[in-house]
Every structure is written in C-alpha cells, then in structure tokens.
Design an enzyme around this catalytic site. Structure first.
Site, PDB file in Angstrom:
ATOM      1  N   ARG A 160      12.577  -0.535   5.397  1.00  0.00           N
ATOM      2  CA  ARG A 160      12.700   1.018   5.143  1.00  0.00           C
ATOM      3  C   ARG A 160      13.664   1.608   6.169  1.00  0.00           C
ATOM      4  NH1 ARG A 160      11.445  -1.499   1.564  1.00  0.00           N
ATOM      5  NH2 ARG A 160       9.845  -0.899   0.019  1.00  0.00           N
ATOM      6  N   SER A 239       6.821   7.225  -2.980  1.00  0.00           N
ATOM      7  CA  SER A 239       5.960   6.817  -1.742  1.00  0.00           C
ATOM      8  C   SER A 239       6.133   7.773  -0.566  1.00  0.00           C
ATOM      9  CB  SER A 239       6.218   5.414  -1.202  1.00  0.00           C
ATOM     10  OG  SER A 239       5.960   4.382  -2.349  1.00  0.00           O
ATOM     11  N   GLU A 343       8.019   8.684   4.900  1.00  0.00           N
ATOM     12  CA  GLU A 343       9.334   8.118   4.234  1.00  0.00           C
ATOM     13  C   GLU A 343      10.402   9.214   4.022  1.00  0.00           C
ATOM     14  OE1 GLU A 343      10.224   4.871   0.709  1.00  0.00           O
ATOM     15  OE2 GLU A 343       8.403   4.713   1.779  1.00  0.00           O
TER      16      GLU A 343
END
Length: 351
Positions: A160, A239, A343
């Site tokens: 990520r 998420s 995130e």
C-alpha cells in the site's frame, strides 16, 4: 476544461464528506492537467488532485486552493500491453481486460476509483497488487517541470505504498502501463485463501477469468466494498486502516497481549511479510478490541458488513468520521499495543 468556484467536494468522494474548494477544475486531457498544475505551482496555489475520490478524507472546511479533477480518458490494448489514462474508471478497465481474455488484474474488480490512483497506493486485494503488472507510469514531475516515465523499479512499490505516496507533492500521474497475461481465458494463479475457498479450488490454481472476477465482486459486495448509492455501508473509503506489519519483537509483544486479553488459546492472524516481519489483520484487531460490525450510535459508524470500513450513514461530518477513527485507534492501541495507520489520504485534517 471546466472551472467552478466555491465548489462542493463531498459529491466527488465516496465518503460524501468535505467542504468546498476555492476553485475546482475538471481536466479532460493530459495537456489540461499539466496546464493547471503548472499554473498552481507558478502562483504558489495549494493543489489537490482528485481521481475517483475513493481514498480521500476532506475536512469540513474544504480546500483553500485549486482542486483538480483528472477526467482524462484512454484505453489502449496492444496484445498483452495495456495503457490507461489516469482518469479511466478502474472497475470498467478491469472488466474490459477480462472480456479481452487477459489475466493479472481480475481480482482487483470492484475497487472504486481511477486508474491513475492505483500506482500511488499500490492498490491490492484478494491476492493481487497492481505492482505485479505495472511496467511504467507516465507522470508530470512538478520538480523538473517535465513529463517523465518511471519504470516499475522507479516506483518503489511496497505494501500500500509507492514513490508517489512517499513524495505526494512531486508527481501527477497521467498514464499507467500494464503487462497482462494471456492464459487462454484463465485467471492468474489464485493466491488468496478466501477466494480459493469460495471458488472451490486450491491456492495456485487457475479458473476462468469471468468466474474469478464475478467471485471477487460477490465477496466485495458482501463486505460493502462495492459502491451502491442506496447502501450506506458503501459510503466509505473501503478499508480505512492498513494491516500492520510487525518486527519479530513487536509481534512477540503483541502475541503476549493477545493471550492476556483473549486467553491462552487465542491466536492472532499472522502472515509472513519478509525480512523477519509478520503481517496481522487490522479487521481482526478492531473486532477483538470491541469495535464490532455496526459499532457506533452517531452518523459515522463501522460498517455492518466489515469492521475495516468506517462509514457515513447519510448525515455525518468529517469530524464525526475522525472521532470514530480516533476511538478505534485508541482502543486497538490500548488493547494490543498496535497503532493503526489510516489508508485514505487526509486533506486539511489529521487523524
């Protein structure tokens, strides 16, 4: 190129949150994108680049500067080589590659947002990451004032993360190039255990591309991870927290806390993450810290379908969302000694 002033930003995000932008520009060509970026840099105007808005948390006060919506179009497929304009809708692009019989991004179906955002976050799900198929990223380099081509290695992809996320004010992605696989209509080897179980195959097996894509879409929909304007569980950024990656010492301390809080028989999720590191599940941490599906009484709550998604139930503010996020972070840290990391990108606010 369209331009508006004091324009609302909330409708441009999947959270449907955030105040207005001083100036909002909609660019439909690479030349227009570069023109707006150069103008902002020359005048010292703050710049916010928006793609699909699926990874943004914008403050209630909005953005005092120029918000640039990248709405470029372009889908070029030559053999197994795919080039996408940054503004292409990612879900549509995935569907087209599946229809073309090419494997490599079929398990990334249903992820909202634009193609240009995928390398920034190194978007991944269900055993696939775009870093496995991206060959080059064409971007405007605000430091040099030139359009540059970055190879896969140049992008410094990790979980990520990427060079673009590490230095968010330097590059504006214009186009992304992928190398896919022609496996005679079959998917890439299935890597994710849940996907394999649902498909009734073993990890490493291949299945028909359409079956892989449809299975992932069903799994995502069951967790509220496919956009639906009538389902407030999808009014989210997917998420909200990344899965923690722990050193051996950190995992040992975490493991001891799990035993203390949940009993000697309790075992947390643990996956090898390279270099002696272990990845655990943010969703598991949140749930076991007491923040179960549907948690909350205000206008921002945890999804009723997945503990990893924080949602706007229809009339939330960004501050409502952040209050919930902070409560979850504090609860997980107090219980397990792990600090969750958000995130989505925050604009004008901090967690």
């Amino acid at each position: 190129m369209q331009e508006r002033h004091d324009a609302p930003l909330a409708p441009l995000t999947t959270f449907r949150l955030g105040g207005p932008a001083t100036r909002l520009v909609n660019a439909t060509t690479d030349a227009e994108v570069i023109e707006v970026v150069r103008e902002a840099d020359a005048t010292g105007t703050p710049l916010l680049v928006i793609g699909g808005g699926s990874n943004l948390v914008i403050g209630d006060k909005g953005f005092d500067g120029t918000a640039l919506v990248i709405a470029t179009k372009g889908y070029e497929l030559t053999g197994t080589h795919l080039t996408l304009a940054a503004g292409e809708v990612w879900t549509d692009a995935v569907a087209r590659t599946v229809d073309a019989g090419l494997a490599g991004i079929e398990c990334l179906a249903g992820i909202p947002g634009s193609a240009g955002a995928t390398p920034i976050q190194n978007v991944g799900a269900y055993g696939q990451e775009v870093s496995s198929t991206i060959t080059e990223v064409i971007a405007y380099d605000r430091r040099s004032g030139a359009t540059v081509t970055l190879t896969n290695d140049d992008c410094a992809f990790s979980y990520r993360h990427s060079r673009f996320k590490e230095d968010p004010d330097r590059y504006v992605v214009l186009r992304v190039r992928f190398h896919l696989e022609d496996a005679d209509g079959l998917s890439a080897p299935v890597k994710y255990a849940e996907t394999a179980r649902t498909l009734g195959v073993e990890p490493g097996d291949r299945v028909p591309l359409t079956q892989a894509r449809e299975t992932v879409l069903k799994l995502r929909a069951g967790k509220g991870m496919v956009l639906d304007p009538d389902d407030h569980d999808t009014w989210s950024a997917g998420s909200f927290f990344t899965n923690p990656i722990l050193t051996a010492a950190q995992f040992a301390e975490f493991h001891a806390r799990v035993k203390h809080h949940l009993g000697e028989d309790a075992e947390p999720p643990a996956y090898p993450a390279g270099d002696g590191h272990t990845k655990t599940s943010a969703a598991w941490l949140i749930d076991k810290a007491g923040f179960t599906k549907g948690y909350g009484t205000g206008p921002a709550r945890i999804s009723t379908k997945h503990t990893l998604a924080l949602t706007n139930r229809g009339n939330a503010t960004t501050e409502d969302l952040l209050a919930l996020a902070r409560e979850v972070v504090a609860g997980v840290r107090d219980t397990f000694g792990i600090t969750l990391v958000n995130e989505p990108v925050t604009v004008g606010v901090t967690l």
